[in-house]
Design a protein around this motif. Structure first.
Motif, PDB file in Angstrom:
ATOM      1  N   SER A  34       8.190   0.395 -13.909  1.00 58.10           N
ATOM      2  CA  SER A  34       8.816  -0.760 -13.274  1.00 58.10           C
ATOM      3  C   SER A  34       7.769  -1.694 -12.689  1.00 58.10           C
ATOM      4  O   SER A  34       6.616  -1.309 -12.452  1.00 58.10           O
ATOM      5  CB  SER A  34       9.750  -0.300 -12.154  1.00 58.10           C
ATOM      6  N   ARG A  36       7.842  -2.740  -9.727  1.00 53.65           N
ATOM      7  CA  ARG A  36       7.541  -2.187  -8.399  1.00 53.65           C
ATOM      8  C   ARG A  36       6.421  -1.154  -8.486  1.00 53.65           C
ATOM      9  O   ARG A  36       5.528  -1.128  -7.639  1.00 53.65           O
ATOM     10  CB  ARG A  36       8.798  -1.561  -7.799  1.00 53.65           C
ATOM     11  N   ASN A  46       4.023  -9.221  -6.123  1.00 50.56           N
ATOM     12  CA  ASN A  46       4.718  -9.617  -7.341  1.00 50.56           C
ATOM     13  C   ASN A  46       4.176 -10.937  -7.880  1.00 50.56           C
ATOM     14  O   ASN A  46       3.910 -11.071  -9.084  1.00 50.56           O
ATOM     15  CB  ASN A  46       6.223  -9.783  -7.058  1.00 50.56           C
TER      16      ASN A  46
END
Length: 207
Positions: A34, A36, A46
């Motif tokens: 992911s 994350r 991000n």
């Protein structure tokens, strides 16, 4: 009161970030990794991730291309050796060490891992890797052809067949490393392959 000056910001290490991202893709696949997870492993936000690499697919593509070039560089160095024995030895042994760079968290060979077939978004990079491997195979075949002409290989040696054998051993080592085989096991297999090739295809060269 002494005024504190702000410390210099930590420089972004792109190569380190690619290594960390590649290790995540190796372990979890493209779909299982992911954004994350990438942000946490790379230690960036991000927005910084997207600014540096684009999408997750872009990051995956760059990581695979980077490691494919590292494998290809082994062939480039190997064909410069003075004897065919050393050429084949460097292709196989150096590759084993590259597959098992445990200090960097490598769980195998990225270009033969399941991550490569995890998503259709990797179509272009799979083609890139395939083209690069064909180029390396052609480079090795040309070196073997030269060895036959120079008497460094047995005159009955078929360069295409020997190249196919070396590539088959390479692919086997790559696949086994991806399945978790350790460096010592892979080295033992590589050395046995070299011994068998030496008995059938190589001539004794004065040293």
């Amino acid at each position: 009161m002494v005024k504190k000056t702000a410390g210099r910001p930590r420089l972004f290490d792109r190569e380190l970030a690619l290594r960390r991202a590649a290790c995540l893709f190796w372990r979890h696949g493209f779909s299982g990794t992911s954004t994350r997870m990438l942000v946490a492993s790379l230690g960036i936000s991000n927005s910084s991730l997207y600014a540096a690499f684009g999408t997750k697919a872009d990051l995956f593509d760059e990581a695979v291309r980077t490691y494919a070039l590292r494998y290809s560089a082994i062939y480039e160095r190997a064909v410069g050796e003075t004897t065919l024995e050393r050429v084949i030895e460097r292709v196989l042994i150096d590759s084993v060490y590259e597959f098992g760079r445990v200090e960097e968290g490598h769980p195998g060979c990225l270009t033969s891992s399941a991550a490569m077939a995890d998503t259709s978004a990797t179509f272009d990079v799979r083609g890139y890797v395939a083209d690069l491997q064909r180029f390396d195979e052609d480079r090795l075949r040309a070196r073997i052809e030269r060895a036959v002409i120079e008497g460094d290989a047995a005159p009955t040696t078929d360069p295409t067949v020997l190249t196919g054998l070396v590539q088959t051993v390479w692919q086997g080592l790559s696949a086994r490393s991806d399945l978790g085989a350790g460096r010592e096991e892979l080295l033992a297999v590589a050395h046995l392959g070299l011994e068998l090739i030496g008995r059938t295809c190589l001539t004794e060269v004065p040293r």
